[in-house]
Design an enzyme around this catalytic site. Structure first.
Site, PDB file in Angstrom:
ATOM      1  N   ASN A  10       0.877  -1.171   0.000  1.00  0.00           N
ATOM      2  CA  ASN A  10       0.000   0.000   0.000  1.00  0.00           C
ATOM      3  C   ASN A  10       0.911   1.217   0.000  1.00  0.00           C
ATOM      4  O   ASN A  10       1.433   1.623   1.029  1.00  0.00           O
ATOM      5  CB  ASN A  10      -0.887  -0.032   1.249  1.00  0.00           C
ATOM      6  CG  ASN A  10      -1.869   1.117   1.276  1.00  0.00           C
ATOM      7  OD1 ASN A  10      -1.822   2.008   0.412  1.00  0.00           O
ATOM      8  ND2 ASN A  10      -2.750   1.117   2.255  1.00  0.00           N
ATOM      9  N   ARG A  90      -2.641  -2.175  -3.296  1.00  0.00           N
ATOM     10  CA  ARG A  90      -3.892  -1.473  -3.020  1.00  0.00           C
ATOM     11  C   ARG A  90      -3.872  -0.168  -3.819  1.00  0.00           C
ATOM     12  O   ARG A  90      -2.899   0.593  -3.751  1.00  0.00           O
ATOM     13  CB  ARG A  90      -3.989  -1.146  -1.536  1.00  0.00           C
ATOM     14  CG  ARG A  90      -5.227  -0.335  -1.241  1.00  0.00           C
ATOM     15  CD  ARG A  90      -5.133   0.386   0.058  1.00  0.00           C
ATOM     16  NE  ARG A  90      -6.305   1.217   0.232  1.00  0.00           N
ATOM     17  CZ  ARG A  90      -6.271   2.427   0.771  1.00  0.00           C
ATOM     18  NH1 ARG A  90      -5.133   2.936   1.183  1.00  0.00           N
ATOM     19  NH2 ARG A  90      -7.373   3.120   0.897  1.00  0.00           N
ATOM     20  N   HIS A 179     -13.227   2.199   0.368  1.00  0.00           N
ATOM     21  CA  HIS A 179     -13.292   1.076   1.318  1.00  0.00           C
ATOM     22  C   HIS A 179     -13.949  -0.153   0.680  1.00  0.00           C
ATOM     23  O   HIS A 179     -14.461  -1.024   1.389  1.00  0.00           O
ATOM     24  CB  HIS A 179     -14.120   1.415   2.582  1.00  0.00           C
ATOM     25  CG  HIS A 179     -13.476   2.405   3.497  1.00  0.00           C
ATOM     26  ND1 HIS A 179     -14.209   3.289   4.255  1.00  0.00           N
ATOM     27  CD2 HIS A 179     -12.183   2.635   3.813  1.00  0.00           C
ATOM     28  CE1 HIS A 179     -13.388   4.029   4.976  1.00  0.00           C
ATOM     29  NE2 HIS A 179     -12.149   3.665   4.719  1.00  0.00           N
ATOM     30  N   LEU A 208     -15.962   1.565  10.317  1.00  0.00           N
ATOM     31  CA  LEU A 208     -15.664   2.710  11.181  1.00  0.00           C
ATOM     32  C   LEU A 208     -14.214   2.638  11.632  1.00  0.00           C
ATOM     33  O   LEU A 208     -13.862   1.934  12.580  1.00  0.00           O
ATOM     34  CB  LEU A 208     -16.584   2.711  12.407  1.00  0.00           C
ATOM     35  CG  LEU A 208     -18.087   2.725  12.151  1.00  0.00           C
ATOM     36  CD1 LEU A 208     -18.857   2.656  13.463  1.00  0.00           C
ATOM     37  CD2 LEU A 208     -18.497   3.961  11.357  1.00  0.00           C
ATOM     38  N   GLY A 211     -10.901   6.558   8.711  1.00  0.00           N
ATOM     39  CA  GLY A 211     -11.842   6.868   7.646  1.00  0.00           C
ATOM     40  C   GLY A 211     -13.076   6.022   7.929  1.00  0.00           C
ATOM     41  O   GLY A 211     -12.961   4.955   8.532  1.00  0.00           O
ATOM     42  N   ARG A 240     -11.941  14.012   9.325  1.00  0.00           N
ATOM     43  CA  ARG A 240     -12.700  14.532   8.173  1.00  0.00           C
ATOM     44  C   ARG A 240     -14.126  14.845   8.571  1.00  0.00           C
ATOM     45  O   ARG A 240     -14.713  14.162   9.401  1.00  0.00           O
ATOM     46  CB  ARG A 240     -12.722  13.493   7.039  1.00  0.00           C
ATOM     47  CG  ARG A 240     -11.410  13.381   6.316  1.00  0.00           C
ATOM     48  CD  ARG A 240     -11.476  12.297   5.249  1.00  0.00           C
ATOM     49  NE  ARG A 240     -10.373  11.381   5.406  1.00  0.00           N
ATOM     50  CZ  ARG A 240     -10.390  10.121   4.997  1.00  0.00           C
ATOM     51  NH1 ARG A 240     -11.455   9.615   4.409  1.00  0.00           N
ATOM     52  NH2 ARG A 240      -9.340   9.350   5.177  1.00  0.00           N
ATOM     53  N   ARG A 283     -10.720   5.981  21.147  1.00  0.00           N
ATOM     54  CA  ARG A 283     -10.488   5.578  22.547  1.00  0.00           C
ATOM     55  C   ARG A 283     -10.379   6.800  23.449  1.00  0.00           C
ATOM     56  O   ARG A 283     -10.950   6.851  24.539  1.00  0.00           O
ATOM     57  CB  ARG A 283      -9.214   4.739  22.655  1.00  0.00           C
ATOM     58  CG  ARG A 283      -9.397   3.334  22.179  1.00  0.00           C
ATOM     59  CD  ARG A 283      -8.091   2.661  21.948  1.00  0.00           C
ATOM     60  NE  ARG A 283      -7.409   3.225  20.776  1.00  0.00           N
ATOM     61  CZ  ARG A 283      -6.440   2.631  20.113  1.00  0.00           C
ATOM     62  NH1 ARG A 283      -6.002   1.463  20.498  1.00  0.00           N
ATOM     63  NH2 ARG A 283      -5.891   3.197  19.058  1.00  0.00           N
ATOM     64  N   GLY A 329     -11.259  -0.405  12.881  1.00  0.00           N
ATOM     65  CA  GLY A 329     -10.775  -0.120  14.242  1.00  0.00           C
ATOM     66  C   GLY A 329     -11.868   0.186  15.263  1.00  0.00           C
ATOM     67  O   GLY A 329     -11.935  -0.450  16.314  1.00  0.00           O
ATOM     68  N   ILE A 330     -12.744   1.132  14.955  1.00  0.00           N
ATOM     69  CA  ILE A 330     -13.806   1.501  15.903  1.00  0.00           C
ATOM     70  C   ILE A 330     -14.925   0.458  15.875  1.00  0.00           C
ATOM     71  O   ILE A 330     -15.384  -0.012  16.912  1.00  0.00           O
ATOM     72  CB  ILE A 330     -14.364   2.902  15.560  1.00  0.00           C
ATOM     73  CG1 ILE A 330     -13.252   3.959  15.638  1.00  0.00           C
ATOM     74  CG2 ILE A 330     -15.532   3.268  16.462  1.00  0.00           C
ATOM     75  CD1 ILE A 330     -13.645   5.332  15.118  1.00  0.00           C
ATOM     76  N   GLY A 331     -15.340   0.076  14.675  1.00  0.00           N
ATOM     77  CA  GLY A 331     -16.440  -0.879  14.530  1.00  0.00           C
ATOM     78  C   GLY A 331     -16.132  -2.233  15.152  1.00  0.00           C
ATOM     79  O   GLY A 331     -17.019  -2.904  15.674  1.00  0.00           O
ATOM     80  N   GLU A 383      -8.329  -6.344   4.632  1.00  0.00           N
ATOM     81  CA  GLU A 383      -8.152  -5.907   3.250  1.00  0.00           C
ATOM     82  C   GLU A 383      -6.937  -6.562   2.592  1.00  0.00           C
ATOM     83  O   GLU A 383      -6.952  -6.907   1.415  1.00  0.00           O
ATOM     84  CB  GLU A 383      -8.059  -4.383   3.197  1.00  0.00           C
ATOM     85  CG  GLU A 383      -9.409  -3.744   3.499  1.00  0.00           C
ATOM     86  CD  GLU A 383      -9.325  -2.321   4.016  1.00  0.00           C
ATOM     87  OE1 GLU A 383      -9.551  -1.409   3.233  1.00  0.00           O
ATOM     88  OE2 GLU A 383      -9.023  -2.129   5.216  1.00  0.00           O
TER      89      GLU A 383
HETATM   90  P1  AMP Z   1      -8.488   2.005  11.580  1.00  0.00           P
HETATM   91  O1  AMP Z   1      -8.443   3.196  10.678  1.00  0.00           O
HETATM   92  O2  AMP Z   1      -9.402   0.914  11.078  1.00  0.00           O
HETATM   93  O3  AMP Z   1      -7.142   1.489  11.958  1.00  0.00           O
HETATM   94  O4  AMP Z   1      -9.172   2.491  12.959  1.00  0.00           O
HETATM   95  C1  AMP Z   1      -8.610   3.486  13.769  1.00  0.00           C
HETATM   96  C2  AMP Z   1      -9.607   3.859  14.827  1.00  0.00           C
HETATM   97  O5  AMP Z   1      -9.937   2.691  15.591  1.00  0.00           O
HETATM   98  C3  AMP Z   1      -9.120   4.899  15.864  1.00  0.00           C
HETATM   99  O6  AMP Z   1     -10.108   5.890  16.025  1.00  0.00           O
HETATM  100  C4  AMP Z   1      -8.988   4.113  17.145  1.00  0.00           C
HETATM  101  O7  AMP Z   1      -9.315   4.890  18.254  1.00  0.00           O
HETATM  102  C5  AMP Z   1     -10.025   3.023  16.977  1.00  0.00           C
HETATM  103  N1  AMP Z   1      -9.695   1.880  17.816  1.00  0.00           N
HETATM  104  C6  AMP Z   1      -8.666   1.027  17.681  1.00  0.00           C
HETATM  105  N2  AMP Z   1      -8.648   0.141  18.721  1.00  0.00           N
HETATM  106  C7  AMP Z   1      -9.694   0.463  19.515  1.00  0.00           C
HETATM  107  C8  AMP Z   1     -10.213  -0.056  20.749  1.00  0.00           C
HETATM  108  N3  AMP Z   1      -9.640  -1.083  21.348  1.00  0.00           N
HETATM  109  N4  AMP Z   1     -11.317   0.535  21.257  1.00  0.00           N
HETATM  110  C9  AMP Z   1     -11.898   1.570  20.653  1.00  0.00           C
HETATM  111  N5  AMP Z   1     -11.457   2.110  19.506  1.00  0.00           N
HETATM  112  C10 AMP Z   1     -10.371   1.569  18.944  1.00  0.00           C
END
Ligand code: AMP
Length: 397
Positions: A10, A90, A179, A208, A211, A240, A283, A329-331, A383
């Protein structure tokens, strides 16, 4: 080790992520990151047995090439190089040209470069990365996997803006969506969970991360998605703004903001960061909210409200719905975010199963709603695995 490894790349404008994926078991044998390209501190780092290692690149020069050459040397040192059978890249933007994964050749490189107009930060960087890996692995086939490809199945009513046709005809202004690789993957995994063929399954996939986007998946295909002409549209994200009245841009320009400052603001200083005034990290937002921080509480509320609004609106895009899927990450990890979104959707009958919600995190998948109520589930995205698998399939096709 078998000859089943695909190197997934990537390549960004100042960084290059890599992962070596074993296509037999889907595991990342090795992964790492080159970063700070263009700066004297440019470096490549990776993890082996949980231990981080890092090497500096030269102070100047073509850092993409230097990073790729260093990765090749590393793979050689680790005895993995000869087991790599293909390279998967990617690529953010495939425009209307690329509706699926393709083998990279000079014509494809040219086409991806031509699409730089639509993704000026990403596509040129992908091409630089591809040229570097083609030089380093001249004997291997390379494949491009597009973030936009999965959404090319959207009907015109979903991808066409309510603007004059001239803007579409002259400039290609329309919804492309991003995505796609993630929405494609989790919808296929979700179909396995509900034990239905994906071609007969309907989902609202909610990615979530930093992005964020929602995708309506009808009979396995994308029929609408919240990101648009660029990844700035749709949901509130880490930094964003998501959907916004376009007149705000004109207003700020009239107030003396430069065009660059306006877009910097909307891309880098908005979202969770902008509203909380604290952090873009979910977090940190949840922690601050629990301590009573006003900005963080509002950011959390807006974030969850907007996700629920999009989910509600995508009920219209589907005739029936098998499940909502949370990922990224969030989801995948934030119990309070998922819990609040489901609460916001109570009019549709969603009821969180608190125990199941608590169990579905850190890579665990599972249904998080109560039995006999509409289904929401968590599916960790992957991914890199899709990129590796599709590259392997094309290699053997
Ligand atoms: P990503 O772009 O998919 O890597 O997601 C990043 C986001 O995931 C950030 O906002 C992090 O705060 C959230 N994230 C990662 N680990 C956790 C966790 N254990 N609990 C809550 N949010 C998380």
């Amino acid at each position: 080790m078998s000859n089943s490894l695909v190197l997934v790349i990537n390549s960004g404008s100042s960084s290059l992520k890599f992962a070596l994926i074993d296509t037999v078991n889907g595991e990342a044998t090795l992964s790492g990151l080159g970063e700070c390209f263009g700066l004297p501190e440019a470096n490549v780092s990776w993890k082996i047995n949980g231990e981080k290692q890092q090497v500096q690149l030269e102070a100047s020069g073509n850092h993409h090439q230097q990073a790729v050459d260093r990765i090749v040397a590393l793979l050689d040192e680790l005895g993995m190089k000869q087991d790599i059978v293909a390279i998967g890249h990617r690529v953010v933007h495939g425009g209307e040209k690329f509706t699926q994964t393709v083998k990279v050749d000079d014509t494809v490189l040219e086409e991806i470069e031509k699409l730089s107009d639509l993704a000026p930060l990403h596509n040129p960087a992908h091409v630089i990365g591809m040229r570097a890996t083609m030089k380093a692995f001249p004997a291997l086939s390379q494949y491009a996997v597009f973030d936009t490809a999965f959404h090319q199945s959207m009907p015109a009513k979903a991808y066409t803006g309510a603007i004059s046709r001239k803007l579409y005809n002259d400039y290609g202004i329309r919804r492309y969506g991003f995505h796609g690789t993630s929405h494609y993957f989790v919808s296929r995994e979700a179909a396995k969970v509900i034990n239905k063929p994906v071609e007969k399954s309907n989902f609202i996939s909610v990615h979530l991360g930093n992005g964020a986007s929602v995708c309506a998946v009808k009979n396995g295909k994308s029929v609408d998605t919240s990101m648009g002409f660029t990844p700035l549209a749709g949901l509130m994200m880490g930094t964003r703004c998501g959907d916004l009245d376009p007149s705000i841009i004109e207003f700020l320009l009239k107030k003396g903001w430069s065009q660059e400052d306006v877009f910097n603001e909307l891309n880098k200083n908005s979202g969770l960061l902008g509203v909380s005034g604290l952090t873009s990290d979910c977090r940190g937002i949840v922690e601050a909210m629990e301590e009573g921080h006003e900005g963080a509480t509002l950011a959390f509320e807006i974030f969850c409200y907007r996700v629920a609004k999009y989910i509600g609106s995508y009920m219209v895009a589907l005739d029936e719905l098998d499940a909502i899927i949370f990922t990224a990450g969030i989801g995948e990890n934030s119990l309070p975010v998922r819990s609040k979104i489901l609460e916001n959707l109570k009019i549709f009958g969603y009821r969180e199963d608190a125990e199941a919600n608590a169990a579905a995190r850190f890579g665990n998948k599972g249904i998080i709603t109560q039995p006999s109520t509409p289904v929401a589930m968590v599916i960790p995205t992957n991914e890199e695995w899709v990129i590796a698998k599709q590259s392997m399939e094309m290699l053997h096709s």
